[in-house]
Enzyme design. Structure first.
Site, PDB file in Angstrom:
ATOM      1  N   GLU A 154      -6.947   8.613   6.039  1.00 25.66           N
ATOM      2  CA  GLU A 154      -7.734   9.394   7.362  1.00 25.66           C
ATOM      3  C   GLU A 154      -8.248  10.420   6.893  1.00 25.66           C
ATOM      4  O   GLU A 154      -7.897  11.232   7.827  1.00 25.66           O
ATOM      5  CB  GLU A 154      -6.557   9.008   8.429  1.00 25.66           C
ATOM      6  CG  GLU A 154      -6.110   7.447   8.670  1.00 25.66           C
ATOM      7  CD  GLU A 154      -4.781   7.793   9.350  1.00 25.66           C
ATOM      8  OE1 GLU A 154      -4.187   8.356  10.442  1.00 25.66           O
ATOM      9  OE2 GLU A 154      -4.545   6.579  10.077  1.00 25.66           O
TER      10      GLU A 154
ATOM     11  N   ASN B  91      -6.463   2.009   9.935  1.00 26.98           N
ATOM     12  CA  ASN B  91      -6.602   2.080  10.240  1.00 26.98           C
ATOM     13  C   ASN B  91      -6.147   2.107  11.733  1.00 26.98           C
ATOM     14  O   ASN B  91      -6.932   2.640  12.709  1.00 26.98           O
ATOM     15  CB  ASN B  91      -5.581   3.367  10.055  1.00 26.98           C
ATOM     16  CG  ASN B  91      -5.123   3.168   8.899  1.00 26.98           C
ATOM     17  OD1 ASN B  91      -5.499   2.510   8.168  1.00 26.98           O
ATOM     18  ND2 ASN B  91      -4.694   4.486   8.279  1.00 26.98           N
TER      19      ASN B  91
ATOM     20  N   HIS C  70      -3.168  10.894   0.889  1.00 23.48           N
ATOM     21  CA  HIS C  70      -2.285  10.361   1.917  1.00 23.48           C
ATOM     22  C   HIS C  70      -2.134  12.404   2.520  1.00 23.48           C
ATOM     23  O   HIS C  70      -0.631  12.160   2.714  1.00 23.48           O
ATOM     24  CB  HIS C  70      -1.415   9.725   2.401  1.00 23.48           C
ATOM     25  CG  HIS C  70      -1.276   9.107   3.461  1.00 23.48           C
ATOM     26  ND1 HIS C  70      -1.015   8.069   3.363  1.00 23.48           N
ATOM     27  CD2 HIS C  70      -0.957   9.674   4.488  1.00 23.48           C
ATOM     28  CE1 HIS C  70      -1.173   7.762   5.115  1.00 23.48           C
ATOM     29  NE2 HIS C  70      -0.320   8.689   5.580  1.00 23.48           N
TER      30      HIS C  70
ATOM     31  N   ARG D  62       0.855  -1.561   0.458  1.00 23.73           N
ATOM     32  CA  ARG D  62      -0.163   0.083  -0.396  1.00 23.73           C
ATOM     33  C   ARG D  62       0.802   0.366  -0.021  1.00 23.73           C
ATOM     34  O   ARG D  62       1.560   1.582   1.041  1.00 23.73           O
ATOM     35  CB  ARG D  62      -0.941   0.007   1.615  1.00 23.73           C
ATOM     36  CG  ARG D  62      -1.720   1.089   1.701  1.00 23.73           C
ATOM     37  CD  ARG D  62      -2.840   0.981   2.588  1.00 23.73           C
ATOM     38  NE  ARG D  62      -3.336   2.235   2.761  1.00 23.73           N
ATOM     39  CZ  ARG D  62      -3.233   3.062   3.449  1.00 23.73           C
ATOM     40  NH1 ARG D  62      -2.405   3.021   5.017  1.00 23.73           N
ATOM     41  NH2 ARG D  62      -3.611   4.575   3.546  1.00 23.73           N
TER      42      ARG D  62
ATOM     43  N   TYR E  51      -4.037   1.852  15.804  1.00 18.53           N
ATOM     44  CA  TYR E  51      -2.528   2.478  16.384  1.00 18.53           C
ATOM     45  C   TYR E  51      -3.229   2.088  18.416  1.00 18.53           C
ATOM     46  O   TYR E  51      -2.531   1.818  18.913  1.00 18.53           O
ATOM     47  CB  TYR E  51      -2.147   3.384  16.665  1.00 18.53           C
ATOM     48  CG  TYR E  51      -1.529   3.981  15.054  1.00 18.53           C
ATOM     49  CD1 TYR E  51      -0.462   3.437  14.618  1.00 18.53           C
ATOM     50  CD2 TYR E  51      -2.635   4.394  14.089  1.00 18.53           C
ATOM     51  CE1 TYR E  51       0.297   2.743  13.323  1.00 18.53           C
ATOM     52  CE2 TYR E  51      -1.654   4.064  12.868  1.00 18.53           C
ATOM     53  CZ  TYR E  51      -0.147   3.187  12.538  1.00 18.53           C
ATOM     54  OH  TYR E  51      -0.361   4.080  11.235  1.00 18.53           O
TER      55      TYR E  51
ATOM     56  N   GLU F 142      -2.896  -0.454   8.217  1.00 16.45           N
ATOM     57  CA  GLU F 142      -2.167   0.510   9.170  1.00 16.45           C
ATOM     58  C   GLU F 142      -2.060  -0.176  10.631  1.00 16.45           C
ATOM     59  O   GLU F 142      -3.815  -0.511  11.167  1.00 16.45           O
ATOM     60  CB  GLU F 142      -2.483   1.835   9.263  1.00 16.45           C
ATOM     61  CG  GLU F 142      -1.859   2.707   8.211  1.00 16.45           C
ATOM     62  CD  GLU F 142      -1.682   4.414   7.822  1.00 16.45           C
ATOM     63  OE1 GLU F 142      -1.172   4.385   9.269  1.00 16.45           O
ATOM     64  OE2 GLU F 142      -1.668   4.846   6.700  1.00 16.45           O
TER      65      GLU F 142
END
Ligand code: IFM
Length: 453
Positions: A163, A292, A118, A74, A294, A362
């Site tokens: 995002e 994504n 992005h 990606r 985290y 991600e």
């Protein structure tokens, strides 16, 4: 761990974070070039001007992907490499770079997963209002159609935005990211125009009629947890969730904005940027969604930073996200909570049962290096998070996992201090050294493939 048959294993990067070559082959400036030049905006005055020099070293990097054994990569396209002024004149050399990359990947059996945006808006468009300006949505669709038309013979997976929360709220609300604006109405308008641009881009690319094409969007999804059982903290968690997740997922997959936005933001905007018919454009059926993950957000009710409601920025919603649980933290200070990845996936599916197939696009971490690049913490992090993703696969149609990131790179306002790569980059020499996590990921992928159900 038993993964669904055909599960995709990949790594992810983005253009501004790795490419460098900021003024090579006709590339125009983006908002990140401008923002990084502002004293104090980025740690140590770092910029993406050279980054990991991937623009020149892409062939070596493809070799590293091949050795890693991934079947998907990606990466994102730099809008200002393809359209230096954001619209109008096409820079062929920019498109050719991405064609060379995609062809080299395909030749080695690695599927390109392209992200069109992005965070790196051409500066020329920011000069016209950026994402606050409704026209930017249309220019994004034009740019997407241009890239799609040029590359649809070598790329079939097309992600519009990465995002959009960060582009809109961190960029136009908090001002921690480019373009560094601190606004209420502007940030919310930016969020809406990003979503509108997404829908218009999907329509424009689908209209191209190329066969076998898939279209999606990538969203950051931090589940929100109230720090106590109090009604005030529960309400704060709802506000945080509306700002970060539901402002995007409700219109994309549910056809409406959250009602709570009226009470949360009625003082800073009249929502006049929402026009009749926009929701139908935003809600284009998608072929996949990228998630994504985290960390989870632990939220307490708190006073607003700005007492005058009319002057508030979009992220000033009366929450405190600093009260972290007593769990290990990564080198970024982010709490390590793999179970949050399971709930990020299952929450989205529970809210939207008709959700398209999902990729974890991600997930990764930062830890200090030792001299042998043994990074045992990163290996443990990845192992636990992959297991957590798999836990959700009974409920969610999970198709793949992409580790962030292939290489150390420009970590936005943190500059080069934090290193997310499976591969260490010595920025002085551009020497790449695979960390132990790179070798671990390679053997993990190979055994996971052998055990597919
Ligand atoms: O580096 C970023 C990436 O660009 C977007 N998602 C989060 C990553 C780590 O902060």
């Amino acid at each position: 761990m038993n993964f669904p048959a055909g599960f995709r294993w990949g790594v992810a990067t983005s253009a501004y974070q790795i490419e460098g070559a900021a003024s090579t082959d006709g590339r125009g400036p983006s908002i990140w070039d401008t923002f990084a030049a502002v004293p104090g905006a980025v740690a140590s005055g770092d910029t993406g001007a050279v980054a990991a020099d991937h623009y020149h070293r892409w062939s070596e990097d493809v070799g590293l992907l091949v050795d890693l054994g991934v079947d998907a990569y990606r990466f994102s396209i730099s809008w200002s490499r393809v359209l230096p002024e954001g619209r109008g004149r096409v820079e062929r050399r920019g498109l050719d770079f991405y064609r060379r990359l995609a062809e080299a990947l395909l030749a080695k059996g690695i599927e390109p997963f392209v992200t069109l945006y992005h965070w790196d808006l051409p500066q020329a468009l920011e000069d016209e209002g950026g994402w606050r300006n409704r026209d930017t949505a249309g220019w994004f669709a034009d740019y997407s159609a241009t890239v799609h038309e040029a590359l649809s013979d070598v790329v079939t997976k097309w992600t519009t935005l990465n995002e959009p929360y960060c582009s809109a709220v961190v960029g136009y609300g908090e001002g921690r990211h480019a373009p560094g604006a601190r606004e209420g109405h502007g940030a919310l308008a930016a969020a809406h125009h990003l979503l509108l641009g997404h829908g218009l881009a999907v329509q424009a690319m689908r209209a191209g009629g190329a066969a076998g094409q898939e279209f999606g969007i990538v969203l950051n999804q931090s589940p929100t947890v109230p720090v106590t059982g109090s009604p005030a903290d529960a309400a704060a968690a709802v506000r945080q969730d509306v700002l970060l997740r539901r402002q995007f997922t409700d219109p994309l997959f549910g056809g409406a904005y959250p009602d709570e936005m009226t009470s949360m933001f009625g003082d800073i905007t009249d929502f006049s940027f929402r026009h009749d018919g926009d929701l139908a454009v935003i809600g284009q059926p998608l072929d996949y969604v990228g998630l994504n993950y985290y960390y989870r957000l632990h939220v307490a009710d708190a006073p607003h930073r700005e007492p005058d409601p009319a002057k508030r920025t979009a992220h000033d919603i009366g929450v405190d996200t600093t009260r972290l649980p007593d769990v290990p933290r990564t080198g970024m200070g982010w709490p390590v909570e793999p179970a949050g990845l399971t709930t990020a996936l299952t929450d989205l599916k529970a809210r939207h049962p008709e959700l398209p197939p999902v990729y974890v696009t991600e997930n990764g971490c930062v830890y200090p290096d030792n001299e042998n690049f043994e990074d045992t913490d990163r290996i443990a992090f990845l192992k636990d998070h992959i297991a957590a993703a798999l836990t959700a696969a009974d409920e969610v149609d999970l198709r793949g996992y992409f580790c962030w990131s292939l290489l150390d790179n420009f970590e936005w306002a943190h500059g080069y201090k934090h290193r997310f790569g499976l591969i260490h980059v010595d920025y002085a020499t551009q020497r790449r050294t695979p960390r132990a996590s790179y070798h671990w990921y390679r053997s993990f992928i190979s055994s996971a493939r052998a055990e597919e159900r």
